[in-house]
Design an enzyme around this catalytic site. Sequence first.
Site, PDB file in Angstrom:
ATOM      1  N   CYS A  35       2.713  27.219  58.205  1.00  0.00           N
ATOM      2  CA  CYS A  35       1.670  27.981  58.324  1.00  0.00           C
ATOM      3  C   CYS A  35       0.400  27.458  59.250  1.00  0.00           C
ATOM      4  O   CYS A  35      -0.443  27.825  60.334  1.00  0.00           O
ATOM      5  CB  CYS A  35       0.298  28.358  57.004  1.00  0.00           C
ATOM      6  SG  CYS A  35       1.769  29.612  56.123  1.00  0.00           S
ATOM      7  N   CYS A  76      -5.813  38.512  49.003  1.00  0.00           N
ATOM      8  CA  CYS A  76      -4.969  37.612  49.736  1.00  0.00           C
ATOM      9  C   CYS A  76      -4.583  38.430  51.937  1.00  0.00           C
ATOM     10  O   CYS A  76      -4.868  39.176  51.434  1.00  0.00           O
ATOM     11  CB  CYS A  76      -3.183  38.037  49.498  1.00  0.00           C
ATOM     12  SG  CYS A  76      -3.701  37.584  47.340  1.00  0.00           S
ATOM     13  N   ILE A 114       0.932  40.396  54.624  1.00  0.00           N
ATOM     14  CA  ILE A 114       2.358  40.047  54.787  1.00  0.00           C
ATOM     15  C   ILE A 114       1.960  40.518  56.192  1.00  0.00           C
ATOM     16  O   ILE A 114       1.881  41.794  56.912  1.00  0.00           O
ATOM     17  CB  ILE A 114       4.240  40.702  54.682  1.00  0.00           C
ATOM     18  CG1 ILE A 114       4.333  39.727  53.691  1.00  0.00           C
ATOM     19  CG2 ILE A 114       5.002  40.606  56.005  1.00  0.00           C
ATOM     20  CD1 ILE A 114       4.664  38.824  54.054  1.00  0.00           C
ATOM     21  N   HIS A 132      -2.046  37.981  58.637  1.00  0.00           N
ATOM     22  CA  HIS A 132      -1.808  36.247  59.138  1.00  0.00           C
ATOM     23  C   HIS A 132      -0.510  36.331  59.248  1.00  0.00           C
ATOM     24  O   HIS A 132       0.920  35.763  58.393  1.00  0.00           O
ATOM     25  CB  HIS A 132      -2.028  35.606  57.109  1.00  0.00           C
ATOM     26  CG  HIS A 132      -1.078  33.865  57.235  1.00  0.00           C
ATOM     27  ND1 HIS A 132      -1.244  33.172  58.088  1.00  0.00           N
ATOM     28  CD2 HIS A 132      -0.575  32.963  56.545  1.00  0.00           C
ATOM     29  CE1 HIS A 132      -0.597  32.465  57.467  1.00  0.00           C
ATOM     30  NE2 HIS A 132      -0.210  32.253  56.087  1.00  0.00           N
TER      31      HIS A 132
END
Lengths: 389, 389
Positions: free
Chosen positions: A86, A214, A217, A334
Amino acid sequence: MREVFAAGVANTPFGKFHDRTLRDLAEEAVAGVLADAGAEPDAIDSIFFANAAAGLVTGQEMIRGQVALRRTGLLGTQIVNVENACASGATAFGLGVSAIASGAADVVLAIGAERLSHEDKAVSFSAFGGAVDQEELPPSDGAPQRSMFMDIYARMAREAMARQGATAADLAAVAVKSHRNAAHNPVAQFRDEVTVDEVLASRTVSDPLTLLMCSPIGDGAAAVLLASARGLERMDADPVRVLSSVLRSGTGRAEPSPIATAAQAAYREAGVGPDAIDLVELHDAAAPAELTVPEELGLVEAGGGGVGLLRSGASSLGGRLPLNPSGGLISKGHPIGATGCSQIVELVTQLRGGAGARQVEGARVALAENGGGWLGAGLAAVSISILAR
Amino acid sequence: MREVFAAGVANTPFGKFHDRTLRDLAEEAVAGVLADAGAEPDAIDSIFFANAAAGLVTGQEMIRGQVALRRTGLLGTQIVNVENACASGATAFGLGVSAIASGAADVVLAIGAERLSHEDKAVSFSAFGGAVDQEELPPSDGAPQRSMFMDIYARMAREAMARQGATAADLAAVAVKSHRNAAHNPVAQFRDEVTVDEVLASRTVSDPLTLLMCSPIGDGAAAVLLASARGLERMDADPVRVLSSVLRSGTGRAEPSPIATAAQAAYREAGVGPDAIDLVELHDAAAPAELTVPEELGLVEAGGGGVGLLRSGASSLGGRLPLNPSGGLISKGHPIGATGCSQIVELVTQLRGGAGARQVEGARVALAENGGGWLGAGLAAVSISILAR
């Protein structure tokens, strides 16, 4: 070492784009960054291309940048393909900064691109398995649609909550703030505001983390065109200075924190301390990062936690130290390999005063923290970058 | 730009090691390079780790260096994971050279490691699919134990043979020479001499290429410790100077050749011309490379080919311009991500005068050419490095 400038930035919308390829996304970011910098393709001396998951998602390895950029007119120069999970995007950015600072190049493109979403969600989630030591991969428990990283973040959350006296409502408040910021960010994956109750009521991913705490995707690309003073003469840019960009690997142990180690080096190189920082984009793959990372960055007193910044409103827009004005990973999104470059895009946009309704007023110095992978008891890679107007 | 030195080198044996992991191989190379340079682990400021196939062979992506090196005591510094297919190793080396030249670091480790062999050979061969544009992957014809790259090299062979008036016996003679050199190289995968008849009689891989004209599947690691003059004070080394290391991507077209483009830049930066070169390690993934690459490197006249060097004995040990004294990819072996660093190991060994029975007498300037991947009509990446005593 020479002065380094972020001369142009671009960020595609982040989201799930099943009809767009990695190449489509990279091309949009390239066109955008050249337009933003007022530069032509032949201005570029060197390219650092970041991607994390294409190997596991599509089988494309080894020459990802050449393949993604082959229709852009940029081939023929140096292309280096980099990975750091990441933190891949910030790794590409940092190599670009180093190449400019050293005189090895006058204009460098750092670009991160990711097509992580997949019709079969299991493929997307399996890609995260590439970011840990294969020998430490936990056996699959058959749970659908979750990443093992959320178990790591859940443990981090429990520890931080105990230490800081934080509650699940505090974690939810991070997500609420993040969504509120993202509502003003045209490239964000989520642009709807949410309430604390809605966050707490969303599906539990790994206790105490719920889905809305969170990062999702997603797919997208982000690019930064870096230049020396001489390189700026090749374009018509509104540049921002890059004071430092430091990358450190984890050690497999919890201490020393690679975030703290990299931050100390980044402050030293930049010649500024934590007090100078006006805004931060930090790697909130999940909400607890806003509780733990501020202390590692030296932004709150040792022993203090991020919960104080959160409850006081200091970390909100309009507060003393806005965290993730872009919406962060939780709400902006992300797309792994793109995230590090995307954080720099937000810093440059803010320092130029061009962030519209999410503008941090008077922002002069900004910091980005991009973390990647997991090794033993800590992050596998951390990059800290400091930019200034 | 500061002077750059290759202070230490190490090369594990190359071969098929089903009982050794990528980590085992990387650890052996690290221990070897530190011993060769007379350095301790804490001398190292920064690490560039090259690997090409682990993602497809074992699923290990994204943080390959951190995982492979986690028991070495090297973690905590900067680790960048780089890929450029078969040119990954030289890419890592070149980034290290740049970091030293720029003053960003005083001691850098460039390391390439590959565990490519697999009980299921189809897994090993499938890894090569990651080195081309997935949209250009030819449909599998079901042929076992072959790489699509050998079809590319076969076409290159036919064209070069027609142009240069070369024969299959010439291609076989390249392999004979390569095996003869490797017989004197303790790390080579093949150390048995072969005859032209044996090469021609070996199984056809892709006409006119037979098995013994092609580099084998194999495992191994190679490492180079790079240092500035100041960095050399941290160790007890027998250093060799690095005059230049240039990386260029292909363009998807056959012309201009990225080999020629990169070579011209490398000569210019090094301040030497082709006439100064005493020996070459070139990327002979298959035998025809020794027919075509010398011209692209300017080592023979334009329009001339490598066949003249071969037939005259000039490219043999004892000749005017030995090519691949190590045995090259064909005979030393080709563990993809390790190859670029391994070529540098041979250059340093030769320039130090330590190559034993395969020593190129009086070698003072040496060149390595490392090519990687395939894009449209040409290599996707090429690195040229020039070293001197």
